[in-house]
Design an enzyme around this catalytic site. Structure first.
Site, PDB file in Angstrom:
ATOM      1  N   ASP A   4      32.374 -53.975  -4.449  1.00 33.94           N
ATOM      2  CA  ASP A   4      33.466 -54.176  -3.488  1.00 33.94           C
ATOM      3  C   ASP A   4      34.775 -53.751  -4.148  1.00 33.94           C
ATOM      4  O   ASP A   4      35.131 -54.274  -5.203  1.00 33.94           O
ATOM      5  CB  ASP A   4      33.514 -55.671  -3.103  1.00 33.94           C
ATOM      6  N   ASP A  49      34.819 -49.589   1.846  1.00 39.38           N
ATOM      7  CA  ASP A  49      35.141 -50.097   0.502  1.00 39.38           C
ATOM      8  C   ASP A  49      34.054 -50.958  -0.113  1.00 39.38           C
ATOM      9  O   ASP A  49      34.313 -51.618  -1.110  1.00 39.38           O
ATOM     10  CB  ASP A  49      36.458 -50.873   0.544  1.00 39.38           C
ATOM     11  N   GLU A  50      32.861 -50.986   0.437  1.00 36.85           N
ATOM     12  CA  GLU A  50      31.833 -51.785  -0.221  1.00 36.85           C
ATOM     13  C   GLU A  50      30.446 -51.249   0.105  1.00 36.85           C
ATOM     14  O   GLU A  50      30.233 -50.584   1.120  1.00 36.85           O
ATOM     15  CB  GLU A  50      31.932 -53.260   0.153  1.00 36.85           C
TER      16      GLU A  50
END
Length: 416
Positions: A28, A121-122
């Site tokens: 993350d 983003d993860e």
DNA sequence: TCTGGGGTCCTGGTACTG
DNA sequence: TCTGCAGTACCAGGACCC
């Protein structure tokens, strides 16, 4: 940016944790949108920065310096500004975020082919096949953190665990810029120390329901009969929470994701009560959704609209077509028909949305016109617009009713 | 305090069909 | 022909995720 943060429970054992069998990584990015935006504004590093905008927008991301003042993601911008008036506010740059995300995902793919992106983003990674080549999972996690930092100039946090659910919890606890391993034999005590709100699927409403049942920690859920949970929370939720409370999560890392719906919605700068304005907005949204369907090579059978009123009450209406479509005109006709059927007079509307569900590959879909109409070449017209948009830029060709007279420099109008 | 935009999943109600 | 039932599809709304 995860919306729920929990403190790291104390580990029973000292020394480096045993990562044997912990083949799932959850990576993350830390304050991703804020960190990415600061790459071109290094003078703002170490200061409170809020990413967001619009007079009715919410916070997309914030630096940790801004979070210290209580700013969190999804918070209304007005409130964020009041909490942290000294913060610099930056408008989001989705193009930039997308570029960095692609580069980061490519780094992950160089480690293992089993990468499941959850958002820009993860991602989850299954590194079981990379251990012989790259070392134990915790070492791989550190390599990833180093690579992301060196190549992109941003930091990330990684959770290492035997299952996706626990890996995700672990990365949240590792933030910012950290690494947390949850060994196999510590998974159950690790999970059961947490508050009920830590569980995947427990938001504000479910948390309230659990607290009403007197359940405050995951251990409380674990020691409640599953039937009681099912009665209180519903069949699926009750069963799911009971499984998670014992850290049972059979989900695998799935690299291939098939979308089930594609949609778009728009919150107006001010509440609108003009039906003609709403009709134009439905046209714009239908066009956008249809273009995205075609770009993804998908068609869908069910068209739904969403209408949010000034008091924030929201209704949805949907209709399932006889045949799947990716044609702007079909989607628009259905959306407008659904909207007109509401019979709204001068209701003040805050948002409208259009979504197409029941997706399948366009190549396998039967091609038919809407409501037995022959297909008068609308699909070909849409394809031509797509081509022109790719060549001359998005919006270079658009329906005549969407052309703003002030900036009317576009090419020939199509459809509408 | 005043709530974006992109999604997924679940639930309960209703209609249809055999 | 009518009724009851079960299974399925559709619809609408809510909760949740990032």
């Amino acid at each position: 940016m995860s919306r729920r943060q929990f403190a790291l429970p104390e580990r029973a054992a000292e020394g480096p944790p045993d990562d044997t069998g912990c083949t799932v990584l959850h990576v993350d990015m830390d304050a991703f949108y804020a960190s990415a935006s600061l790459l071109s504004r290094p003078e703002l590093v170490g200061t409170p920065v809020i990413i967001g905008g619009g007079n009715r927008g919410v916070v997309l991301s914030a630096t940790y310096e801004a979070r210290r003042f209580g700013v969190t993601s999804a918070m209304p911008m007005g409130r964020a500004r009041r909490l942290c008036p000294q913060a610099t506010v930056i408008r989001p740059d989705h193009e930039l975020y997308s570029q960095i995300s692609k580069a980061v995902m490519a780094t992950f793919a160089s480690i293992t082919p089993l990468v499941e992106p959850l958002s820009l983003d993860e991602a989850f990674l299954d590194v079981s096949g990379a251990i012989r080549r790259l070392g134990p999972p915790a070492q791989i996690a550190q390599q990833i953190r180093d690579a992301v930092h060196d190549e992109q100039g941003i930091t990330c946090s990684v959770g290492v665990a035997p299952t996706k659910f626990v890996a995700k919890l672990a990365s949240g606890l590792a933030k910012p810029d950290g690494l947390v391993v949850v060994p196999v034999d510590e998974v159950v005590p690790f999970v059961q120390q947490l508050p009920v709100g830590a569980l995947w699927g427990v938001g504000d409403r479910t948390e309230e329901a659990l607290l009403r049942l007197g359940l405050h920690t995951v251990a409380d859920i674990a020691h409640t009969p599953v039937e009681t949970l099912r009665r209180g929370l519903g069949e699926a939720m009750g069963s799911q929470l009971h499984e998670l409370s014992w850290a049972r999560d059979p989900r695998r890392v799935e690299p291939v994701h098939r979308e089930k719906s594609i949609g778009a919605d728009e919150t107006f700068p001010y509440d609108v009560d003009d039906p003609a304005y709403i009709h134009r907005e439905l046209l714009r949204l239908s066009d956008r959704v249809a273009a995205r369907l075609r770009s993804a090579g998908m068609m869908g059978r069910t068209v739904s609209i969403k209408v949010r009123f000034a008091d924030f009450t929201t209704i949805t209406r949907s209709r399932t077509l006889r045949d799947p479509t990716d044609v702007s005109r079909d989607i628009l006709a259905t959306a407008r028909s659904l909207y007109d059927a509401l019979g709204l007079q001068r209701a003040r509307i805050r948002l409208v949305g259009v979504r197409v569900e029941g997706l399948l590959d366009a190549e396998r879909a039967p091609i038919q016109g809407l409501l037995d109409e022959p297909d008068h070449g609308w699909r070909e017209a849409d394809r031509a617009v797509d081509l022109a948009s790719r060549r001359f830029g998005a919006g270079s060709v658009r329906p005549a009713s969407l052309i703003d007279r002030k900036d009317d420099q576009g090419g020939p109008a199509a459809g509408g």
